[in-house]
Design a protein around this motif. Structure first.
Motif, PDB file in Angstrom:
ATOM      1  N   LEU A   1      32.642   7.196  18.600  1.00  0.00           N
ATOM      2  CA  LEU A   1      33.248   6.526  19.745  1.00  0.00           C
ATOM      3  C   LEU A   1      34.712   5.845  19.416  1.00  0.00           C
ATOM      4  O   LEU A   1      36.212   5.893  19.431  1.00  0.00           O
ATOM      5  CB  LEU A   1      32.912   6.205  21.319  1.00  0.00           C
ATOM      6  N   ARG A   2      34.160   5.561  18.107  1.00  0.00           N
ATOM      7  CA  ARG A   2      34.912   4.419  17.717  1.00  0.00           C
ATOM      8  C   ARG A   2      36.026   5.381  16.716  1.00  0.00           C
ATOM      9  O   ARG A   2      37.136   4.541  16.176  1.00  0.00           O
ATOM     10  CB  ARG A   2      34.128   3.131  16.652  1.00  0.00           C
ATOM     11  N   GLY A   3      35.190   6.120  15.539  1.00  0.00           N
ATOM     12  CA  GLY A   3      36.143   6.776  14.989  1.00  0.00           C
ATOM     13  C   GLY A   3      36.968   8.129  15.763  1.00  0.00           C
ATOM     14  O   GLY A   3      38.235   7.809  15.089  1.00  0.00           O
ATOM     15  N   ILE A   4      37.267   8.649  17.225  1.00  0.00           N
ATOM     16  CA  ILE A   4      37.428   9.056  17.503  1.00  0.00           C
ATOM     17  C   ILE A   4      38.949   8.228  17.967  1.00  0.00           C
ATOM     18  O   ILE A   4      40.442   8.918  17.781  1.00  0.00           O
ATOM     19  CB  ILE A   4      36.843   9.753  19.123  1.00  0.00           C
TER      20      ILE A   4
ATOM     21  N   TYR B   1      41.483   4.593  27.421  1.00  0.00           N
ATOM     22  CA  TYR B   1      40.512   4.733  28.565  1.00  0.00           C
ATOM     23  C   TYR B   1      39.454   4.140  27.284  1.00  0.00           C
ATOM     24  O   TYR B   1      38.710   3.355  27.333  1.00  0.00           O
ATOM     25  CB  TYR B   1      40.469   6.266  28.797  1.00  0.00           C
ATOM     26  N   LEU B   2      39.044   5.059  25.845  1.00  0.00           N
ATOM     27  CA  LEU B   2      37.947   4.575  24.432  1.00  0.00           C
ATOM     28  C   LEU B   2      38.535   2.855  24.547  1.00  0.00           C
ATOM     29  O   LEU B   2      37.370   2.282  24.573  1.00  0.00           O
ATOM     30  CB  LEU B   2      38.820   5.166  23.915  1.00  0.00           C
ATOM     31  N   THR B   3      39.331   2.325  24.366  1.00  0.00           N
ATOM     32  CA  THR B   3      39.362   0.971  24.027  1.00  0.00           C
ATOM     33  C   THR B   3      38.481   0.313  24.715  1.00  0.00           C
ATOM     34  O   THR B   3      37.733  -0.766  24.931  1.00  0.00           O
ATOM     35  CB  THR B   3      41.063   0.316  23.938  1.00  0.00           C
ATOM     36  N   LYS B   4      39.251   0.561  26.434  1.00  0.00           N
ATOM     37  CA  LYS B   4      38.238   0.244  27.484  1.00  0.00           C
ATOM     38  C   LYS B   4      36.233  -0.056  27.990  1.00  0.00           C
ATOM     39  O   LYS B   4      36.135  -0.502  27.559  1.00  0.00           O
ATOM     40  CB  LYS B   4      38.915   0.201  29.275  1.00  0.00           C
ATOM     41  N   ARG B   5      36.882   1.495  27.325  1.00  0.00           N
ATOM     42  CA  ARG B   5      35.138   1.900  27.582  1.00  0.00           C
ATOM     43  C   ARG B   5      34.163   1.059  26.351  1.00  0.00           C
ATOM     44  O   ARG B   5      33.331   0.598  26.938  1.00  0.00           O
ATOM     45  CB  ARG B   5      35.669   3.226  27.622  1.00  0.00           C
TER      46      ARG B   5
END
Length: 179
Positions: free
Chosen positions: A33-36, A83-87
């Motif tokens: 997820l961090r890579g994405i 979204y990814l930052t929050k998740r």
């Protein structure tokens, strides 16, 4: 009134999309997820911003399909970054093996045998890393909930719309985090 934005009303108490999800994730899943997020932030967003700027410089934006498409795509990427930052802030990374590796816990690879003698291997992972092609199921799934805490040779019954399914645990394995 019918329209394409109208949806069917669902009772929030019975809607499966409203059920609370666990915030667990494996170390590999968090890294993915961090890579994405990194790719979207450092490569995709600047690339789309440049395309939108070039298309806007061409003039009339109302009839500029290139501008419209790239602007929508940029907004989609920005929403995904948000979204990814929050998740990622909400997630709890499980980066160690459980104390008792003879029982099924989060991150376990479990081999099950059904009533017909067919075997299948699943892995219990977080909601954000489920993958049906790899048979990685969410820790919130009914099968995973039935497996948690069980040991080798335990028999479990899982309720499904098609009827109850009975499985026997034939193997439990864990992958060392970081390997």
């Amino acid at each position: 009134m019918k329209g394409r934005n109208m949806t069917r009303w669902r009772d929030p108490a019975k809607d499966p999309r409203q059920e609370p999800r666990s915030n667990l994730i494996t170390a590999e899943g968090a890294a993915r997820l961090r890579g994405i997020l990194d790719h979207l932030s450092r490569i995709k967003r600047p690339e789309l911003s440049a395309k939108v700027g070039e298309a806007a410089a061409l003039g009339d934006r109302s009839e500029n399909a290139d501008y419209t498409y790239n602007k929508k795509e940029l907004n989609r990427v920005i929403a995904r970054i948000r979204y990814l930052t929050k998740r990622l802030d909400e997630l709890q990374v499980v980066d160690r093996l459980p104390a008792d590796t003879d029982k099924v816990y989060f991150g376990a690879f479990v081999t099950l045998e059904d009533e017909e003698g067919e075997e299948m291997q699943i892995r219990i992972v977080g909601h954000d890393e489920t993958d049906t092609t790899k048979r990685w199921i969410s820790v919130d799934a009914p099968l995973a909930k039935a497996l948690l805490g069980k040991a080798l040779d335990d028999e479990i019954t899982v309720r499904a719309p098609a009827g109850d399914s009975v499985y026997i645990i034939t193997d439990i394995a864990y992958r060392t985090p970081g390997s």
